[in-house]
Design a protein around this motif. Structure first.
Motif, short mmCIF file in Angstrom:
data_model
loop_
_atom_site.label_atom_id
_atom_site.label_comp_id
_atom_site.label_asym_id
_atom_site.label_seq_id
_atom_site.Cartn_x
_atom_site.Cartn_y
_atom_site.Cartn_z
N SER A 121 0.82 -1.22 0.00
CA SER A 121 0.00 0.00 0.00
C SER A 121 0.85 1.27 0.00
O SER A 121 0.53 2.26 -0.65
N GLN A 176 2.09 1.99 -3.44
CA GLN A 176 1.00 2.56 -4.25
C GLN A 176 0.84 4.04 -3.91
O GLN A 176 0.64 4.89 -4.77
N TRP A 177 0.94 4.34 -2.63
CA TRP A 177 0.79 5.74 -2.19
C TRP A 177 1.90 6.60 -2.80
O TRP A 177 1.65 7.70 -3.30
#
Ligand code: UDP
Length: 465
Positions: free
Chosen positions: A261, A264-265
């Motif tokens: 995650s 992705q950020w």
């Protein structure tokens, strides 16, 4: 000629273990067989990191019922507080009989690389006629200066209680130091004759009698200090780093096959064209609740985008921080692959405690540092980062001490300077140059590449004689 066989025994902390796992890979690539020693609780971390290799792992039972160490704790990052680390290090000595029993059962060993905090392994090495290399995980700069001041104790006793008073070390006249730049065990008269200082001096003596030191650095970065070490202190330092450059490419996918995650950020920030400050203080730093509050305010007021890897439960205080910064700040509480984050193109600055691995990884990823040292060799690393190689800016503590308090106002100002200011631009340019030199050092024909080949040839020729 048979292949060399190398025994490696890292100290039980992540910062000491990770780089020697990279070193194990380098040795394997050069045709060596590698046997790595650890303890049961540390084994999973090591076997996961080396899952794709032929390294043999042997775990030795870690001593139990040690005063100050909770049951099951076998590494410094699991200690309730870091003031207990020397207890853990001293307890490790009780593994000696198991270590020697295992050595006895192994095929012929060309040399061993054991951590500087496991000085007792020298006696085992001598008993079996095996040359011992020491690994401290420190730069030549920090090693040379720490050993130089350790030899000048009287200077500090004469200095009284003024920790900020500047002095020079005769052999390194161009830099001014204060007592705050050094681990207290080297310069604080109060540490004399304590269990901790006795332990440190035993390690230093064992180092002096060892065959050599393996340094996670490259000669061009700090040739003055590598030469100084080899000329004045010894045993010979072999610079074979940056070791992080021999790590396998980051696996940016989680076990479920999805991109992590936080990556992705970071990808999202890259699309928005927003540079990100990476904030992390290594695997084991103790940070007070009050200090965490100041970090939060400083980051919030600075307005920068940031990714903060939090190893400290106190950051979980429900004070609405995460909600307020949700558009530009991400807190990550898991173990991350730090190199993967540093190498992400949106990451343009690193607020770091200046653990030596973090410094090396930042150089290799061409990311400038905002230096906030907290303990051990970190103040010296920060000095090197800011004054010697000029790849970072320095955060000042209230009282100038290595582990003092940093105000949010100062943090805000320096974060902005690093990410947006002229000084930030200067250090960003410099870190790119140095990062380029680091890559050359480990490439075929480079100084670190040659040093490792020479070391293997020298030692292996000895064993097969
Ligand atoms: N590290 C990591 N993920 C984390 C925390 C730390 O990969 O979530 C790694 C980091 O990349 C570095 C090591 O742990 O290789 C920490 O070593 P360093 O010398 O920077 O600091 P220490 O933990 O020894 O204080």
């Amino acid at each position: 000629m048979a292949s060399p066989h190398v025994v490696i025994f890292p100290f039980m902390s992540k910062g000491h273990t990770i780089p020697v796992l990279h070193l194990a890979r380098l040795l394997l690539h050069r045709g060596a067989a590698v046997t790595l020693f650890t303890t049961p609780a540390n084994r999973p971390f090591i076997s996961t990191a080396l899952f794709d290799t032929t390294v043999s792992i042997i775990d030795l039972p870690f001593p139990q019922n040690i005063d100050g160490i909770p049951p099951g704790v076998e590494s410094t990052d699991k200690l309730p507080d870091m003031s207990q680390w020397s207890r853990l290090a001293i307890a490790a000595k009780l593994m000696k009989p198991y270590f020697e029993k295992a050595l006895n059962s192994l095929p012929r060993i060309s040399f061993m690389i054991t951590d500087g905090f496991l000085g007792w392994t020298l006696e085992s090495a001598q008993k079996f006629g095996i040359p011992r290399f020491v690994y401290y995980g420190m730069s030549n700069f920090s090693m040379a200066l720490s050993f130089a001041v350790a030899q000048s104790r009287q200077l500090f006793i004469d200095m009284g209680s003024d920790n900020k008073k500047l002095f020079t070390i005769p052999s390194v006249p161009r830099i001014k130091f204060s007592r705050n730049d050094f681990d207290a065990v080297f310069v604080d008269p109060e540490y004399q004759n304590t269990e901790h200082s006795e332990y440190v001096s035993e390690q230093i003596q064992a180092t002096g009698k060892s065959y050599g030191i393996i340094v996670n650095s490259f000669y061009e970065l700090e040739s003055v200090y590598a030469d100084y070490w080899n000329r004045e202190i010894g045993p010979k330092a072999w610079c074979v780093g940056p070791l992080c450059l021999s790590a396998p490419p980051p696996q940016n996918k989680a076990e479920n096959g999805l991109t992590r995650s936080w990556i992705q950020w970071l990808d999202g920030k890259q699309e928005e064209g927003k540079p990100v400050l990476y904030v992390a203080f290594g695997s084991q730093a103790d940070i007070s609740r009050e200090q965490i509050k100041q970090i939060k305010i400083g980051l919030e007021k600075s307005g920068v985008n940031f990714l903060w890897v939090v190893r400290n439960k106190q950051a979980e205080d429900d004070d609405g921080f995460q909600h307020r910064v949700r558009d530009r700040g991400l807190l990550v509480k898991e173990w991350v692959d730090q190199r993967e984050i540093l190498e992400h193109s949106s990451v343009q600055g690193f607020l770091s405690h200046c653990g030596w691995n973090s410094v090396m990884e930042s150089i290799c990823a061409h990311v400038p540092i905002l230096a906030w040292p907290m303990m051990a060799d970190q103040p010296l690393n920060a000095k090197m980062v800011v004054e010697e190689i000029e790849i970072g800016l320095r955060l000042e503590t209230f009282d100038g001490s290595g582990n003092g308090f940093v105000s949010w106002e100062h943090l805000e100002k320096m974060v902005k300077e690093l990410m947006e200011g002229e000084m930030g631009k200067k250090v960003r340019k410099k870190v790119k140059e140095i990062g380029g030199a680091a890559a050359k050092a480990v490439a075929e024909g480079g100084s670190s590449w040659k040093a490792l080949n020479e070391l293997i040839n020298e030692l292996h020729a000895e064993t097969v004689k």
